[in-house]
Each structure stands twice: as C-alpha cells, then as structure tokens.
Design a protein around this motif. Structure first.
Motif, PDB file in Angstrom:
ATOM      1  N   MET A 127     -18.070  22.399 -19.319  1.00 55.74           N
ATOM      2  CA  MET A 127     -17.027  21.850 -18.452  1.00 55.74           C
ATOM      3  C   MET A 127     -17.531  21.628 -17.032  1.00 55.74           C
ATOM      4  O   MET A 127     -17.272  20.585 -16.418  1.00 55.74           O
ATOM      5  CB  MET A 127     -15.811  22.784 -18.460  1.00 55.74           C
ATOM      6  CG  MET A 127     -15.155  22.911 -19.828  1.00 55.74           C
ATOM      7  SD  MET A 127     -13.750  24.048 -19.841  1.00 55.74           S
ATOM      8  CE  MET A 127     -12.532  23.059 -18.979  1.00 55.74           C
ATOM      9  N   ALA A 128     -18.257  22.600 -16.512  1.00 54.42           N
ATOM     10  CA  ALA A 128     -18.746  22.491 -15.133  1.00 54.42           C
ATOM     11  C   ALA A 128     -19.722  21.337 -14.978  1.00 54.42           C
ATOM     12  O   ALA A 128     -19.659  20.571 -14.008  1.00 54.42           O
ATOM     13  CB  ALA A 128     -19.397  23.805 -14.705  1.00 54.42           C
ATOM     14  N   PHE A 129     -20.611  21.178 -15.962  1.00 52.19           N
ATOM     15  CA  PHE A 129     -21.578  20.108 -15.836  1.00 52.19           C
ATOM     16  C   PHE A 129     -20.945  18.754 -16.099  1.00 52.19           C
ATOM     17  O   PHE A 129     -21.333  17.740 -15.498  1.00 52.19           O
ATOM     18  CB  PHE A 129     -22.782  20.319 -16.760  1.00 52.19           C
ATOM     19  CG  PHE A 129     -24.040  19.820 -16.142  1.00 52.19           C
ATOM     20  CD1 PHE A 129     -24.799  20.634 -15.327  1.00 52.19           C
ATOM     21  CD2 PHE A 129     -24.433  18.510 -16.298  1.00 52.19           C
ATOM     22  CE1 PHE A 129     -25.934  20.164 -14.700  1.00 52.19           C
ATOM     23  CE2 PHE A 129     -25.567  18.021 -15.680  1.00 52.19           C
ATOM     24  CZ  PHE A 129     -26.317  18.854 -14.878  1.00 52.19           C
ATOM     25  N   THR A 130     -19.970  18.719 -16.983  1.00 56.11           N
ATOM     26  CA  THR A 130     -19.225  17.471 -17.191  1.00 56.11           C
ATOM     27  C   THR A 130     -18.550  17.036 -15.899  1.00 56.11           C
ATOM     28  O   THR A 130     -18.555  15.851 -15.548  1.00 56.11           O
ATOM     29  CB  THR A 130     -18.175  17.657 -18.296  1.00 56.11           C
ATOM     30  OG1 THR A 130     -18.841  17.899 -19.543  1.00 56.11           O
ATOM     31  CG2 THR A 130     -17.287  16.433 -18.429  1.00 56.11           C
ATOM     32  N   ARG A 131     -17.981  17.986 -15.192  1.00 59.04           N
ATOM     33  CA  ARG A 131     -17.317  17.675 -13.912  1.00 59.04           C
ATOM     34  C   ARG A 131     -18.303  17.034 -12.940  1.00 59.04           C
ATOM     35  O   ARG A 131     -17.999  16.023 -12.306  1.00 59.04           O
ATOM     36  CB  ARG A 131     -16.735  18.954 -13.318  1.00 59.04           C
ATOM     37  CG  ARG A 131     -16.028  18.779 -11.983  1.00 59.04           C
ATOM     38  CD  ARG A 131     -15.391  20.099 -11.548  1.00 59.04           C
ATOM     39  NE  ARG A 131     -14.727  19.964 -10.265  1.00 59.04           N
ATOM     40  CZ  ARG A 131     -15.308  20.150  -9.092  1.00 59.04           C
ATOM     41  NH1 ARG A 131     -16.607  20.476  -9.043  1.00 59.04           N
ATOM     42  NH2 ARG A 131     -14.634  20.018  -7.961  1.00 59.04           N
ATOM     43  N   GLU A 132     -19.501  17.600 -12.839  1.00 59.65           N
ATOM     44  CA  GLU A 132     -20.519  17.041 -11.952  1.00 59.65           C
ATOM     45  C   GLU A 132     -20.925  15.634 -12.400  1.00 59.65           C
ATOM     46  O   GLU A 132     -21.121  14.736 -11.571  1.00 59.65           O
ATOM     47  CB  GLU A 132     -21.749  17.953 -11.913  1.00 59.65           C
ATOM     48  CG  GLU A 132     -21.511  19.333 -11.321  1.00 59.65           C
ATOM     49  CD  GLU A 132     -21.192  19.297  -9.836  1.00 59.65           C
ATOM     50  OE1 GLU A 132     -21.518  18.288  -9.181  1.00 59.65           O
ATOM     51  OE2 GLU A 132     -20.632  20.284  -9.336  1.00 59.65           O
ATOM     52  N   ALA A 133     -21.048  15.442 -13.703  1.00 59.57           N
ATOM     53  CA  ALA A 133     -21.442  14.133 -14.219  1.00 59.57           C
ATOM     54  C   ALA A 133     -20.373  13.082 -13.958  1.00 59.57           C
ATOM     55  O   ALA A 133     -20.678  11.953 -13.556  1.00 59.57           O
ATOM     56  CB  ALA A 133     -21.727  14.233 -15.719  1.00 59.57           C
ATOM     57  N   VAL A 134     -19.115  13.434 -14.176  1.00 60.80           N
ATOM     58  CA  VAL A 134     -18.022  12.475 -13.975  1.00 60.80           C
ATOM     59  C   VAL A 134     -17.947  12.042 -12.516  1.00 60.80           C
ATOM     60  O   VAL A 134     -17.730  10.862 -12.213  1.00 60.80           O
ATOM     61  CB  VAL A 134     -16.680  13.064 -14.450  1.00 60.80           C
ATOM     62  CG1 VAL A 134     -15.511  12.191 -14.007  1.00 60.80           C
ATOM     63  CG2 VAL A 134     -16.673  13.214 -15.973  1.00 60.80           C
ATOM     64  N   PHE A 135     -18.136  12.985 -11.596  1.00 61.55           N
ATOM     65  CA  PHE A 135     -18.149  12.620 -10.175  1.00 61.55           C
ATOM     66  C   PHE A 135     -19.215  11.565  -9.883  1.00 61.55           C
ATOM     67  O   PHE A 135     -19.017  10.670  -9.061  1.00 61.55           O
ATOM     68  CB  PHE A 135     -18.395  13.855  -9.298  1.00 61.55           C
ATOM     69  CG  PHE A 135     -17.159  14.640  -8.986  1.00 61.55           C
ATOM     70  CD1 PHE A 135     -16.020  14.024  -8.499  1.00 61.55           C
ATOM     71  CD2 PHE A 135     -17.128  16.007  -9.181  1.00 61.55           C
ATOM     72  CE1 PHE A 135     -14.869  14.745  -8.207  1.00 61.55           C
ATOM     73  CE2 PHE A 135     -15.985  16.745  -8.881  1.00 61.55           C
ATOM     74  CZ  PHE A 135     -14.857  16.112  -8.406  1.00 61.55           C
ATOM     75  N   ARG A 136     -20.345  11.645 -10.569  1.00 59.07           N
ATOM     76  CA  ARG A 136     -21.433  10.698 -10.351  1.00 59.07           C
ATOM     77  C   ARG A 136     -21.240   9.395 -11.127  1.00 59.07           C
ATOM     78  O   ARG A 136     -21.725   8.349 -10.716  1.00 59.07           O
ATOM     79  CB  ARG A 136     -22.761  11.371 -10.722  1.00 59.07           C
ATOM     80  CG  ARG A 136     -23.189  12.443  -9.713  1.00 59.07           C
ATOM     81  CD  ARG A 136     -24.184  13.438 -10.288  1.00 59.07           C
ATOM     82  NE  ARG A 136     -24.641  14.381  -9.258  1.00 59.07           N
ATOM     83  CZ  ARG A 136     -23.929  15.427  -8.834  1.00 59.07           C
ATOM     84  NH1 ARG A 136     -22.733  15.658  -9.350  1.00 59.07           N
ATOM     85  NH2 ARG A 136     -24.412  16.223  -7.896  1.00 59.07           N
TER      86      ARG A 136
END
Length: 251
Positions: A127-136
């Motif tokens: 979830m945390a890494f998905t959040r970072e990816a979506v922001f980018r």
C-alpha cells in the motif's frame, strides 16, 4: 496484430519499471525479462548479498538500464530512501510491480512481533509503495500497477493463516485500487500464482525441481511471462486478475 515480438515489447521498451522484492524468485525473473526487452528497471530487496547477485545477473542480459538498492520495504525510513533513489535514477515510475512478501504460518505459530513484521511487509509495503507510485503516475496520466498475490487467498490453508490474511487483503486492495485510480489513466492488475519455486518454500531445491517435473509447481519465469502478458495489452484493455496454477496442483 503484426509481429509478436513487437507486441510483447511495445509497452516495455524504455519504460521506468520498479519491482519490489526484485532480488529473488518472481521479482528477479520478472526484472530480468523486462530489462531484456529494454525496460529501465529498478529493484530492491532487504538482503545485501541477494541484491548484489541479482544486479549482476540481470545486467548480464539487459537491454535497458538496471538500478537498485538493498532496502527493507517494511521500514518507513527505507521507503523514503528507495523513493529518493528512484527519483534520482529513473526520474519517475511508469510500471510498479508489487512483489515483496514473506511467508507466514498459522496464528498459533507466530508471535506478535513476527505477525506485525509480516503485515508490514505483505500489506503495508504494497500500500505504501503504491501510494508513492500513484503520486508519480497521476501527473503523466498513465501507469500500470501489478500486484503479485497468491492462490492462498482462495485455498486458505489452515497452516498459513497469517500469510492467507495478507494475500486476501491484497486481493481486496487491488479491486478497490483499480476503481480509485483508473480515472487517472492508471491500470491495476492482480496476478495470483499457485505454488512457485522460491526460497519461501519449505521444501528443498531438489524437492522443488521434482515437483516442477511432475507439473505440481511453477517456475518463477512462468509468472514473469504472465506479468509481461498483462503489460503488453493495448491501452483500451485491462487484465484485471489472472490466476496461474501448476497443471497438477490440486487447488
């Protein structure tokens, strides 16, 4: 359709690809395949020796660039370190493959700290890494997130209650995430393998090789090819979920 080699490489060449848990097993096999097709791949894993060997092996057959770092996705400080490295080397993310996970036994066989670490790796890490990816990804209005789940979410073995809980969570997370981010131009796919050879298996390497011969176990490269299939679809087409089972595994 034209040349199949062009079809399978059309969405990979020069794409910025991040693979969590990319130093062993499914993650390493996927990184090697996508890098060989011209993808610029960033991998990481928590074991320094596994990381160094993976980087060396992947670079040996890569057409694209290969980057990475030894880091633990379950640690908040490492998450920031990973993201900084990705921004400095890739400059963004086009494709995220969430793969980093660890095994878990029955609820009575795991202590509190062990359960907490498994949840932080297998759920919070995704979830945390998905959040970072979506922001980018949202600024470019495109992207593809592939979550590697498990058939354990369906079989629900009594001997791996904690692991089953995490992979069931990933199944629900993937379905809801797709609804959240599709309007941003971001695809979400869930791949759920059956039994796959890896260092997470309790059986020995020789036992795993025998199971592969008997069609009772998959190889990591089989899942890498499934990832490639999902990534190779045209923009109009989403592979929402994909289950891959060994031919003779009784699921």
């Amino acid at each position: 359709m034209g040349n199949l080699s062009n079809y399978f490489g059309q969405n990979i060449d020069r794409k910025r690809i991040v693979i969590t848990g990319g130093t062993t097993g499914i993650g390493k096999a996927t990184a090697a395949l996508l890098a060989s097709l011209g993808g610029h791949v960033f991998i990481f894993g928590r074991n320094e020796l596994d990381f160094q060997k993976a980087i060396e092996d992947i670079k040996a057959q890569a057409e694209g660039k290969v980057f990475g770092i030894a880091a633990d996705i379950a640690k908040k400080e490492d998450l920031q370190l990973i993201c900084d490295e990705i921004d400095n080397t890739l400059g963004g993310i086009d494709i995220l493959i969430n793969n980093a996970a660890i095994s878990g036994d029955g609820i009575m066989d795991e202590g509190y700290d062990s359960i907490k670490y498994i949840l932080e790796t297998n759920i919070l890490g995704y979830m945390a890494f998905t959040r970072e990816a979506v922001f980018r990804m949202k600024g470019q209005k495109s992207g593809h997130i592939i979550n590697i789940g498990s058939m354990s979410a369906e079989t629900r073995e009594k001997t791996s209650t904690v692991y089953v809980a995490t992979k069931s969570a990933i199944r629900g997370f993937s379905a809801s995430l797709r609804k959240e981010v599709n309007e941003l131009g971001i695809k979400v796919s869930l791949i759920e393998p059956g039994s796959v050879t890896s260092n997470m298996q309790t059986s020995s390497q020789d036992e795993q090789k025998e199971k592969i011969k008997k069609l009772e176990m998959l190889e990591a490269e089989d899942i890498a090819m499934s990832v490639l299939f999902c990534l190779s679809q045209p923009k109009r087409c989403d592979i929402v979920s994909l289950q891959i089972r060994p031919h003779l595994e009784p699921i």
